[in-house]
Design a protein around this motif. Structure first.
Motif: not given
Length: 118
Positions: A24-35, A51-64, A96-97
């Motif tokens: 498991p590759y946890p997300c950090v509280d307060g981080s953002k995703i792209g949606i 993708c790899e997380p950045t300072v303020d994102t967890c790396g997730w991109y979610i779309w429909a 994970p990424p």
């Protein structure tokens, strides 16, 4: 010290990571995703890639629906708002990424994408 997402590691997320043999590759509280905005509208199917997380994102991109190259396609969303937008994506957040998912009613696919630029 970074806090981890409080609703992050639940039983369904652990089972999913176990099923695919990943740590498991946890997300950090307060981080953002792209949606994409159409996720909240209920458009199907739902896609996710990490993708790899950045300072303020967890790396997730979610779309429909279909992918778009429009620079405004993805909007930032704080992770704590994801349950109201797309609760069905929550079981996948610990992947994970490099991992992706595709879900629709009565359908689920999860895979590692070697082509993602990490």
């Amino acid at each position: 010290m970074n806090k981890k997402l409080t609703y992050g590691m639940n039983e369904s997320q652990q089972r999913l990571c176990d099923k695919y043999g990943v740590k498991p590759y946890p997300c950090v509280d307060g981080s953002k995703i792209g949606i994409s905005l159409n996720v909240k509208e209920g458009v199907q199917p739902i896609h996710g890639l990490r993708c790899e997380p950045t300072v303020d994102t967890c790396g997730w991109y979610i779309w429909a629906g279909d992918w778009s190259d429009d620079p405004d396609f993805f909007n930032p969303l704080h992770l704590e708002h994801l349950p109201e937008w797309c609760s069905q994506s929550l079981p996948f957040l610990q992947l994970p990424p490099g991992w992706r998912f595709l879900i629709a009613p009565d359908y689920e696919d999860v895979w590692f994408d070697e082509n993602l630029q990490l």
